[in-house]
Motif scaffolding. Structure first.
Motif, short mmCIF file in Angstrom:
data_model
loop_
_atom_site.label_atom_id
_atom_site.label_comp_id
_atom_site.label_asym_id
_atom_site.label_seq_id
_atom_site.Cartn_x
_atom_site.Cartn_y
_atom_site.Cartn_z
N ASN A 179 -0.11 -14.18 4.03
CA ASN A 179 -1.45 -14.53 3.60
C ASN A 179 -1.65 -15.37 2.21
O ASN A 179 -2.46 -15.70 1.99
N ASP A 206 -2.42 -8.96 1.47
CA ASP A 206 -3.22 -7.79 2.21
C ASP A 206 -2.61 -6.40 2.12
O ASP A 206 -2.95 -5.50 1.71
N ALA A 210 -5.31 -7.46 10.37
CA ALA A 210 -5.83 -6.16 9.18
C ALA A 210 -5.05 -5.08 9.40
O ALA A 210 -4.63 -4.30 8.62
N GLN A 244 -7.05 -8.17 -2.81
CA GLN A 244 -5.96 -9.17 -2.46
C GLN A 244 -5.76 -10.34 -3.02
O GLN A 244 -4.62 -10.89 -3.43
#
Length: 261
Positions: free
Chosen positions: A92, A103, A127, A232
């Motif tokens: 990410n 994350d 997630a 994050q």
């Protein structure tokens, strides 16, 4: 505010249908506070544009965040992926064609702050994947609850393939320290399952979701999706520039601009 010029660094977020994203607000505010001559933009790409433009963006930019649905697809465009992101199978954050998963980094710090790791995770998407590995690396078994059992089983098998303990559950027969919601608001979590010490929700619009509201009424402490999002983002700034701003300052800025509710 810096004037955009020859020296301005380009950063941004790559995703699909991301008109909701707060990332440009978070990062452009942070760059200004840090005195960094950079601009952060949103690149909303459908699959066709993603295939055509991603390589060019990575050549031009200093760094990027990546969101749904490209956290796995982006990997083939990178020169290197750090150990954790490779193990999770999702990226990410990118710095000069090297991939990371902030994350996961954010969730590690949040879990350390809660003091709890025994968890049940609702959902099995990106997630859920990030928090699963953050928990599993501490030696705890990961419990996954998904309405589509086959999706939960797929995530469990992936976690186990990396040498960790995981199991699909179909009820809430025991109490867990953490209840983590990795599904949209309102979640499908049964009322009787919302019990434990800490409730974590990845949704940040609204900040207090239906799930968190119920958890509070049941006496649980909570970690909202805005905290995870900001944390994050700050981890990404450390990767890009080796420094970051104060977390509370960013959250206060978002509320002051009425960007969250």
């Amino acid at each position: 505010m810096f004037e955009i010029n020859y020296s301005t660094k380009l950063l941004g977020i790559i995703g699909k249908n991301i008109s909701y994203t707060l990332s440009p607000a978070i990062h452009n505010y942070s760059f200004q506070k840090l005195g960094i001559n950079a601009v952060y933009l949103a690149f909303d790409l459908d699959e066709t544009k993603f295939e055509r433009l991603t390589s060019s963006l990575l050549e031009l930019g200093k760094g990027f965040n990546v969101t749904i649905p490209y956290k796995e697809k982006i990997i083939k465009y990178l020169d290197k992926v750090d150990f954790t992101a490779e193990k999770i199978g999702a990226v990410n954050t990118i710095k000069e064609k090297e991939g990371y998963n902030t994350d996961y980094l954010a969730l590690k710090t949040i879990l350390n702050e809660t003091g709890y790791y025994d968890s049940i995770i609702f959902g099995s998407g990106g997630a859920a994947k990030a928090i699963s590995f953050a928990i599993a690396e501490e030696g705890f078994k990961v419990y996954i609850y998904d309405r589509k059992k086959e999706k939960g089983e797929k995530l469990v098998e992936y976690i186990k393939s990396k040498g960790y303990k995981a199991k699909v559950v179909e009820n809430c027969s025991i109490e867990y320290g953490i209840i983590a919601n990795a599904t949209p608001d309102p979640s499908f979590i049964p009322e009787h399952c919302i019990k434990g010490n800490i409730a974590i929700d990845f949704v940040y619009t609204p900040v207090i979701t239906t799930f968190l509201d119920k958890a509070r009424k049941n006496g649980m402490k909570d970690v909202n999706g805005l905290k995870i999002l900001v944390r994050q983002a700050l981890e990404a700034q450390k990767i890009w520039f080796g420094k970051t701003v104060n977390e509370d300052e960013v959250v206060n800025f978002l509320y002051a601009r009425k960007l969250v509710r």
